[in-house]
Each structure stands twice: as C-alpha cells, then as structure tokens.
Motif scaffolding. Structure first.
Motif, PDB file in Angstrom:
ATOM      1  N   TRP A 194       7.534 -24.346  12.901  1.00 33.81           N
ATOM      2  CA  TRP A 194       6.661 -23.868  11.835  1.00 33.81           C
ATOM      3  C   TRP A 194       6.799 -24.711  10.566  1.00 33.81           C
ATOM      4  O   TRP A 194       5.816 -24.929   9.849  1.00 33.81           O
ATOM      5  CB  TRP A 194       6.945 -22.395  11.534  1.00 33.81           C
ATOM      6  CG  TRP A 194       6.293 -21.477  12.515  1.00 33.81           C
ATOM      7  CD1 TRP A 194       6.880 -20.803  13.535  1.00 33.81           C
ATOM      8  CD2 TRP A 194       4.886 -21.161  12.592  1.00 33.81           C
ATOM      9  NE1 TRP A 194       5.941 -20.087  14.239  1.00 33.81           N
ATOM     10  CE2 TRP A 194       4.712 -20.279  13.682  1.00 33.81           C
ATOM     11  CE3 TRP A 194       3.777 -21.536  11.848  1.00 33.81           C
ATOM     12  CZ2 TRP A 194       3.465 -19.772  14.048  1.00 33.81           C
ATOM     13  CZ3 TRP A 194       2.530 -21.034  12.201  1.00 33.81           C
ATOM     14  CH2 TRP A 194       2.385 -20.160  13.280  1.00 33.81           C
ATOM     15  N   GLU A 218      -0.937 -17.111   9.013  1.00 30.98           N
ATOM     16  CA  GLU A 218      -0.270 -18.365   9.337  1.00 30.98           C
ATOM     17  C   GLU A 218      -0.357 -19.334   8.162  1.00 30.98           C
ATOM     18  O   GLU A 218       0.612 -20.035   7.861  1.00 30.98           O
ATOM     19  CB  GLU A 218      -0.891 -18.978  10.586  1.00 30.98           C
ATOM     20  CG  GLU A 218      -0.614 -18.194  11.856  1.00 30.98           C
ATOM     21  CD  GLU A 218      -1.237 -18.807  13.095  1.00 30.98           C
ATOM     22  OE1 GLU A 218      -0.796 -18.487  14.207  1.00 30.98           O
ATOM     23  OE2 GLU A 218      -2.180 -19.613  12.938  1.00 30.98           O
ATOM     24  N   HIS A 221       2.099 -18.277   5.661  1.00 32.74           N
ATOM     25  CA  HIS A 221       3.444 -18.639   6.113  1.00 32.74           C
ATOM     26  C   HIS A 221       3.738 -20.100   5.803  1.00 32.74           C
ATOM     27  O   HIS A 221       4.861 -20.451   5.415  1.00 32.74           O
ATOM     28  CB  HIS A 221       3.561 -18.371   7.612  1.00 32.74           C
ATOM     29  CG  HIS A 221       4.953 -18.470   8.144  1.00 32.74           C
ATOM     30  ND1 HIS A 221       6.038 -17.868   7.527  1.00 32.74           N
ATOM     31  CD2 HIS A 221       5.462 -19.112   9.237  1.00 32.74           C
ATOM     32  CE1 HIS A 221       7.134 -18.129   8.208  1.00 32.74           C
ATOM     33  NE2 HIS A 221       6.814 -18.894   9.249  1.00 32.74           N
ATOM     34  N   ALA A 269       4.336 -24.445  17.456  1.00 27.08           N
ATOM     35  CA  ALA A 269       4.899 -23.356  16.654  1.00 27.08           C
ATOM     36  C   ALA A 269       4.524 -21.996  17.236  1.00 27.08           C
ATOM     37  O   ALA A 269       5.358 -21.086  17.302  1.00 27.08           O
ATOM     38  CB  ALA A 269       4.413 -23.470  15.210  1.00 27.08           C
ATOM     39  N   ALA A 275       3.845 -16.183  13.734  1.00 27.72           N
ATOM     40  CA  ALA A 275       4.075 -16.134  12.292  1.00 27.72           C
ATOM     41  C   ALA A 275       4.203 -14.679  11.856  1.00 27.72           C
ATOM     42  O   ALA A 275       3.535 -13.799  12.397  1.00 27.72           O
ATOM     43  CB  ALA A 275       2.926 -16.810  11.543  1.00 27.72           C
TER      44      ALA A 275
END
Length: 377
Positions: A194, A218, A221, A269, A275
C-alpha cells in the motif's frame, strides 16, 4: 553549492532558518550501539543536508529506531570511516551544484547548461526556492562529470536533432526526471504494497487518480500513509506546495505510464489486504495481521522510471553496499483497551440513532419512525 537551505526529500527549504535537531545522544539497544542523525553526521564529517542526501542516495545505511526515528549503527559509521579517501570521497559523492557552478564544472556557458537540463540530459537531485519562490534545481557534481566523460559531444558544437526538437517544442524535462528519481528512490525504501501504491499515486493529479482508483477510501488511505520525507523532516509550507506541484505528471506519455504503474501496484496491494474503511479501522486492525514494513535492499535506482526516457542520462552513484533502510510507515496491533473503546463508541453511536452500513460506507442517520436517511458529509 547551495548550503543555506536544508535538504528535505529532494527539496531544500524555502527559508534558511535552522531546523530543531534531535540530540546527538548515543543509545544502546538489543542490536548494539546506534547513533542519531546529528551525531552520525558529525562523525562522518558531513553537514546535515549532505548527510540527508547521502541517506537518500543510499550511500549511508540507516534503520528505524524504537521511536521511529532513523538510527545509524556504529558498524556502519566505522565502515564508512574506513573507506579510502574518507571523508573527502564521501562528501564528493553528495556534492551538489547549481546552474552557474555546474556550467563552470563542465566548461560551458550557463545557457548551454540549461539547455542540456531542459532537454533531459541532466537529472536534478533536489530543488530549493529562492527569495522569489522560484524553483532552483541542483545537481550531483559526480553526475555532471560522468556526462562529460560519456557524451562530450553534447558540450561542444551544435546540439543533436533530438535535443533541438525537444527544446523547440518548449519541453522541460527537469521536473519529470526529478520526480522519476524521487519515486524510484522511495520505492526502493519499502516493500509494503500500500505504501508503494501511495508513492506511485503521487505522480497523478486528483482527476487522474480518481479514474484509476475509484474507491475514495483507498485514495484517503494513500494520503495517510504516503511518505512525506525520506529522512523524516518536513520542509516549509511553500516547499511542500512546490513539491506537490512538481510531483504531478503533465505529459500524456508520462501520465499513461504512471497510471499503468499504479494499476500494477494497486492490484498487489489489494491482494495483500483491503484498505481500511471508516468504522472498521480498529476492528480490521485487531482481526487482521499487523502491518509492517520490511526494509528493502538498496540498489541503484533506474533512471528514468518511465519508458520514454531522456537522451544521454546521468549515472547515479550507486551505494557501495546494500543494507537496511528506515521503515517509512508502520502500524502496530492495537492493544486490548482499544477494543473496549471501539465497543463503547459503537454503543454510543447506536444510542444516537446511527447505524453502520453493511459494507463499510458512511453512517446513515435513522429518522424517528423509521424514515429515510441522508448520508453524513
């Protein structure tokens, strides 16, 4: 060489006021004797901005301490001090020059130096803002010397056709080359999927990013976890604004390359873990495996990162040895009291007439009598 500004992840600060430094204490942990940044820079005969550049380029190996700050092992300092030509050789690796000094180093006019840089023959390693808030690029002296040895024809006579074509079209490859170097260096510092996706996402503007990553959680994040500085310090507000502006790709081929790269990193990711979402962050952190960053083996960054590379490019001085580098981001598993706090918050939300949506969306307010609800902003 510019010495009145502090290097911060590829950007010198807009002002020259000194930054508060951690104490030069020495600490001893389970792995042995380690030093803070100020003490390590002093022992290596480097100024603070030179030391940060050495870490950024991989010439000095550091690791993350218990408090999250970078620490330098005594063995690493001893290794560097034992090298031939210390400390002059180490300082030469991180010596930077601006346009005027770089032109003198190559024996050409500043105008020709600027043309070489704009055409992509030279890659800036950092920039700073002058008193007028204009971007001033700086370059590694070793890379200029490598260009002179590798492509002396660029320094005399007429420019090659490809170079004239770029310049006549108004191209300026300095920002593109700089952000390619920065993204590659940041990617070399972490294996966390990520964080890697967040690093690549910095090369796209909000519209392009939303087209590639349609999930707003996301994207949020990314904002939380992306590394702001390689060595942990933040520059001035003007410097951060300039960096955000320069980090955005502005040519169609580079935008396409950044989008493809982000899709690749994002797929990796998502396969690793989802996420976090509002209301589920604590529960997910408790139920899922803790997130950790495994330091990456440092290597020579590929320059440029995008396929449509410039003409004869610079030779980046690679690290003499690979080793651990500081973790950019880490998340610890919450302790027991947080679980209780989460349950209490959930009860309070239910008492206020709020219910959490089934799939992690924003909470909806339930009207008395079971009426409709509007999303909270």
């Amino acid at each position: 060489m510019t010495t009145t500004n502090q290097l911060n992840s590829g950007v010198y600060g807009a002002d020259s006021r000194p930054t508060e430094m951690p104490g030069p204490e020495t600490v001893r942990d389970e792995t042995g004797c380690t030093f803070g940044a100020a003490r390590a820079a002093s022992d290596l005969g480097l100024k603070r901005n030179e030391f940060e550049l050495a870490v950024y380029l991989g010439a000095v190996r550091v690791r993350s301490g218990p408090d999250g700050r970078p620490r330098i092992d005594h063995e690493e300092i001893a290794r560097l001090r034992a090298q031939d030509g210390f400390p002059g050789a180490l300082r030469e690796r991180v010596r930077t020059v601006g346009t005027a000094e770089g032109a003198r180093l190559l024996g050409i006019s500043p105008a020709r130096f600027t043309r070489l840089a704009r055409a992509g023959c030279l890659t800036p390693v950092a920039f700073y803002l002058n008193r007028y808030r204009a971007v001033v690029w700086v370059y590694l002296a070793q890379e200029l010397e490598a260009l002179a040895s590798r492509s002396p024809e660029l320094l005399v006579g007429n420019s090659p056709p490809w170079m004239r074509g770029r310049l006549d079209a108004g191209a300026d490859w300095r920002p593109r080359n700089w952000r390619s170097r920065r993204i590659e260096r940041l990617l070399a510092l972490t294996d966390d999927p990520w964080v890697r996706a967040a690093i690549v996402a910095q090369g796209l503007d909000p519209v392009q990013l939303a087209e590639v990553v349609d999930d707003p959680y996301e994207r949020a994040h990314f904002t939380r976890i992306r590394p702001e500085a390689v060595f942990g310090r933040r520059g001035s507000v003007a410097g951060r604004e300039a960096m955000a502006r320069l980090m955005t790709a502005d040519e169609p081929d580079e935008i396409l390359w950044r989008r493809i790269s982000l899709i690749t990193e994002l797929d990796a990711a998502r396969e690793a873990r989802p996420a976090p979402r509002p209301g589920d962050a604590v529960d997910e952190a408790l139920s899922g495996p803790p997130v950790s960053v495994r330091p990456r083996e440092q290597g020579v960054a590929a320059l440029p990162a995008d396929p449509a590379g410039p003409g004869p490019g610079p030779v980046e001085p690679g690290p003499e040895a690979s080793g651990p580098v500081p973790a950019l981001v880490g998340h610890a598993r919450p302790e027991g009291p947080l679980r209780l706090l989460a349950r209490l918050r959930g009860r309070a939300a239910r008492g206020l007439g709020l219910r959490r949506p089934r799939h992690g969306g924003l909470p909806r307010a339930v009207r008395p009598g079971g009426g409709g609800a509007g999303r909270s902003g």
